[in-house]
Design a protein around this motif. Structure first.
Motif, PDB file in Angstrom:
ATOM      1  N   SER A   3      14.784  14.711   0.684  1.00 31.02           N
ATOM      2  CA  SER A   3      13.403  15.209   0.523  1.00 31.02           C
ATOM      3  C   SER A   3      13.116  15.492  -0.946  1.00 31.02           C
ATOM      4  N   ASP A   4      14.060  16.151  -1.625  1.00 28.97           N
ATOM      5  CA  ASP A   4      13.865  16.448  -3.054  1.00 28.97           C
ATOM      6  C   ASP A   4      13.656  15.152  -3.837  1.00 28.97           C
ATOM      7  N   ALA A   5      14.430  14.130  -3.479  1.00 29.55           N
ATOM      8  CA  ALA A   5      14.327  12.849  -4.195  1.00 29.55           C
ATOM      9  C   ALA A   5      12.941  12.238  -4.013  1.00 29.55           C
ATOM     10  N   VAL A   6      12.445  12.259  -2.774  1.00 30.40           N
ATOM     11  CA  VAL A   6      11.102  11.704  -2.529  1.00 30.40           C
ATOM     12  C   VAL A   6      10.082  12.474  -3.359  1.00 30.40           C
ATOM     13  N   LEU A   7      10.180  13.807  -3.315  1.00 24.47           N
ATOM     14  CA  LEU A   7       9.194  14.633  -4.036  1.00 24.47           C
ATOM     15  C   LEU A   7       9.256  14.390  -5.539  1.00 24.47           C
ATOM     16  N   LYS A   8      10.487  14.225  -6.049  1.00 18.94           N
ATOM     17  CA  LYS A   8      10.648  13.969  -7.489  1.00 18.94           C
ATOM     18  C   LYS A   8       9.869  12.707  -7.888  1.00 18.94           C
ATOM     19  N   ILE A   9       9.819  11.738  -6.975  1.00 23.80           N
ATOM     20  CA  ILE A   9       9.146  10.470  -7.292  1.00 23.80           C
ATOM     21  C   ILE A   9       7.637  10.573  -7.107  1.00 23.80           C
ATOM     22  N   ILE A  10       7.202  11.197  -6.007  1.00 26.81           N
ATOM     23  CA  ILE A  10       5.760  11.052  -5.679  1.00 26.81           C
ATOM     24  C   ILE A  10       4.863  12.211  -6.114  1.00 26.81           C
ATOM     25  N   VAL A  33       0.834  -1.212   0.000  1.00 26.75           N
ATOM     26  CA  VAL A  33       0.000   0.000   0.000  1.00 26.75           C
ATOM     27  C   VAL A  33       0.870   1.265   0.000  1.00 26.75           C
ATOM     28  N   SER A  34       2.190   1.087  -0.178  1.00 28.02           N
ATOM     29  CA  SER A  34       3.106   2.224  -0.009  1.00 28.02           C
ATOM     30  C   SER A  34       3.597   2.778  -1.345  1.00 28.02           C
ATOM     31  N   ASP A  35       4.001   4.063  -1.304  1.00 26.62           N
ATOM     32  CA  ASP A  35       4.457   4.741  -2.527  1.00 26.62           C
ATOM     33  C   ASP A  35       5.962   4.971  -2.575  1.00 26.62           C
ATOM     34  N   CYS A  36       6.607   5.002  -1.415  1.00 30.31           N
ATOM     35  CA  CYS A  36       8.056   5.249  -1.430  1.00 30.31           C
ATOM     36  C   CYS A  36       8.675   4.692  -0.151  1.00 30.31           C
ATOM     37  N   PHE A  37       9.776   3.964  -0.297  1.00 33.36           N
ATOM     38  CA  PHE A  37      10.466   3.380   0.859  1.00 33.36           C
ATOM     39  C   PHE A  37      11.684   4.232   1.179  1.00 33.36           C
ATOM     40  N   LEU A  38      11.891   4.495   2.464  1.00 34.57           N
ATOM     41  CA  LEU A  38      13.029   5.330   2.870  1.00 34.57           C
ATOM     42  C   LEU A  38      14.028   4.524   3.684  1.00 34.57           C
ATOM     43  N   LEU A  39      15.297   4.652   3.342  1.00 32.13           N
ATOM     44  CA  LEU A  39      16.349   3.978   4.113  1.00 32.13           C
ATOM     45  C   LEU A  39      17.540   4.933   4.187  1.00 32.13           C
ATOM     46  N   THR A  40      17.737   5.537   5.361  1.00 30.52           N
ATOM     47  CA  THR A  40      18.698   6.649   5.468  1.00 30.52           C
ATOM     48  C   THR A  40      19.941   6.265   6.292  1.00 30.52           C
ATOM     49  N   SER A  41      20.253   4.984   6.335  1.00 29.90           N
ATOM     50  CA  SER A  41      21.332   4.471   7.195  1.00 29.90           C
ATOM     51  C   SER A  41      22.688   5.094   6.904  1.00 29.90           C
ATOM     52  N   ASP A  42      23.535   5.139   7.947  1.00 31.08           N
ATOM     53  CA  ASP A  42      24.909   5.575   7.672  1.00 31.08           C
ATOM     54  C   ASP A  42      25.813   4.399   7.301  1.00 31.08           C
ATOM     55  N   HIS A  43      25.403   3.180   7.638  1.00 25.15           N
ATOM     56  CA  HIS A  43      26.069   1.962   7.145  1.00 25.15           C
ATOM     57  C   HIS A  43      24.971   1.034   6.666  1.00 25.15           C
ATOM     58  N   GLU A  44      25.188   0.354   5.575  1.00 22.84           N
ATOM     59  CA  GLU A  44      24.209  -0.662   5.150  1.00 22.84           C
ATOM     60  C   GLU A  44      24.922  -1.551   4.147  1.00 22.84           C
ATOM     61  N   SER A  45      25.209  -2.776   4.549  1.00 19.33           N
ATOM     62  CA  SER A  45      25.986  -3.624   3.647  1.00 19.33           C
ATOM     63  C   SER A  45      25.177  -3.999   2.411  1.00 19.33           C
ATOM     64  N   PHE A  46      23.873  -4.093   2.565  1.00 17.26           N
ATOM     65  CA  PHE A  46      23.016  -4.465   1.430  1.00 17.26           C
ATOM     66  C   PHE A  46      21.700  -3.679   1.458  1.00 17.26           C
ATOM     67  N   GLY A  47      20.927  -3.876   2.525  1.00 19.03           N
ATOM     68  CA  GLY A  47      19.627  -3.194   2.601  1.00 19.03           C
ATOM     69  C   GLY A  47      18.525  -4.108   2.085  1.00 19.03           C
ATOM     70  N   LEU A  48      18.393  -5.259   2.731  1.00 20.16           N
ATOM     71  CA  LEU A  48      17.392  -6.240   2.298  1.00 20.16           C
ATOM     72  C   LEU A  48      15.982  -5.650   2.292  1.00 20.16           C
TER      73      LEU A  48
END
Ligand code: GMT
Length: 379
Positions: free
Chosen positions: A333-340, A276-291
């Protein structure tokens, strides 16, 4: 003539962390192909269903004795693995997350050698075992030694493999086998009823799923959401739980967005919420993959993430979403807005997200693991 692996022991953490999820999904998928899989852990892993043919679960007992301030879990785990390997004739031991599993696996292999059995070990590095915990001086020499002792080592992204070589003096070759997605489970179901329980028709839904640890920088997500919400009516679903949750609820109030931020707590069927979602956010400072980002993309949810670690390999900038520098709230924020902001653009990104996720289809990646098992078993 190459001998083929048939019986695999899998050691993992049973918690909601990505490494346990990957280990469980891998084992269950191998079992469907006829492999005999023996999971060894201190609790039934979160995604291990009630019963599946060819899947066995062996629980490490917890031992209480007044002398011990800390339970000797490692000793109990090693003993359990030895017992399972002997009784079930395990051919290869695949441990997920180096600490302490690679070390325990080495000990098990030494014990079995005294019984004239050689048990090859594969260690899969997942991320924080290298980037956060592994580099801690209290673990460093043991982690380095144990990785070097494994017969095979895999990392879930090129970035993690590179980081491991940088961090430790690694003698063996690290094979990159990315995490994967099962499209039988993760696809965009039509869930209009559920969508309406969170948002009005004109509102967009942003989502984040994690274990709410500092490394995820969920406070950045709240800041981004405050900006996005001022431009377009929207809701934010924060799925999961963990040490940062209380601070986040306070922050949501301070930013005056608390009515539009929904804390769902831990959820098993994340695919329903992604649908039911339009955009997923993942703002980690480390993320080996991001499953979690891959799961979102499989459900046709574009991703706005940082460009940390392996995220750039998972989320293709400008195609399945956008990647931005860590902490750059304006860019995120700009990136999210560009998409939605525009429905046609959003629809295109949704399609692209699925196309990108297909590169990590379990049907492709599983074969890589099977080939690697056979290669290591035949050395
Ligand atoms: O990051 C987490 O929340 C859990 C952690 C774990 O070890 O279980 O996840 C790591 O492994 C996942 C599966 O391979 C990766 O998708 C995550 O990116 C990685 N987390 C980090 O590197 C911070």
């Amino acid at each position: 003539m190459l001998k083929k692996v048939q019986k695999v022991g899998i050691v993992c953490y049973p918690t909601y962390g990505g490494s346990g999820v990957v280990a469980t999904e891998l084992g269950m998928s191998l079992a469907k192909l006829g492999f005999e899989i023996h999971f060894i852990s201190y609790r039934r892993p979160a995604r291990l269903g009630i019963f599946q043919s060819n899947v066995f679960y062996h629980e490490v007992p917890s031992f209480e004795y007044p002398l011990f301030e800390f339970k000797p879990f490692d000793t109990a785990l090693a003993s359990k693995i030895v017992e399972v390997c002997l009784s079930e004739n395990i051919q290869i031991l695949h441990v997920h997350y180096a600490i302490p599993h690679a070390t325990i696996a080495f000990l098990v292999r030494e014990i079995l050698k005294t019984k004239n059995i050689y048990l090859p070990i594969i260690t899969t590095l997942h991320g924080t075992d290298i980037t956060l915990v592994g580099v801690d001086p209290s673990f460093y020499p043991v982690v380095e030694f144990s990785i070097n002792q494994s017969d095979g080592v895999t990392a879930v992204s090129e970035a993690l493999a590179a980081q491991t070589y940088l961090t430790f003096d690694i003698k063996n070759k690290i094979k990159v086998i990315p995490n994967f997605i099962d499209f039988d489970r993760f696809y965009r179901k039509r869930e209009e009823g559920l969508r309406r329980s969170f948002a009005k028709d004109e509102e967009k839904i942003l989502i984040h799923i994690s274990n709410f640890r500092k490394v995820k920088r969920i406070d950045d997500i709240l800041k981004v959401f405050a900006i996005v919400k001022s431009k377009i009516p929207s809701k934010l679903l924060l799925v999961g739980d963990g040490p940062e949750r209380v601070a986040l609820t306070i922050m949501a109030k301070e930013l005056n967005i608390e009515r539009d931020v929904i804390f769902t707590g831990k959820q098993d069927s994340v695919e329903d919420l992604l649908a039911v979602s339009d955009c997923f956010l993942l703002t980690s400072d480390h993320e080996s993959f991001g499953l979690a980002a891959l799961e979102a993309m499989a459900c046709e949810v574009p991703v706005v993430s940082t460009n940390a670690g392996g995220l750039r390999e998972v989320n293709e900038d400008g195609f399945s979403g956008f990647t931005c520098n860590v902490g750059d709230i304006q860019a995120l924020s700009d990136a999210v807005l560009k998409i939605i902001l525009d429905q046609e653009t959003l629809n295109q990104f949704k399609k692209n997200a699925k196309v990108q996720a297909q590169k990590f289809d379990i049907k492709i990646v599983l074969k890589e693991y099977i080939d690697y098992y056979n290669e290591i078993y035949n050395i």
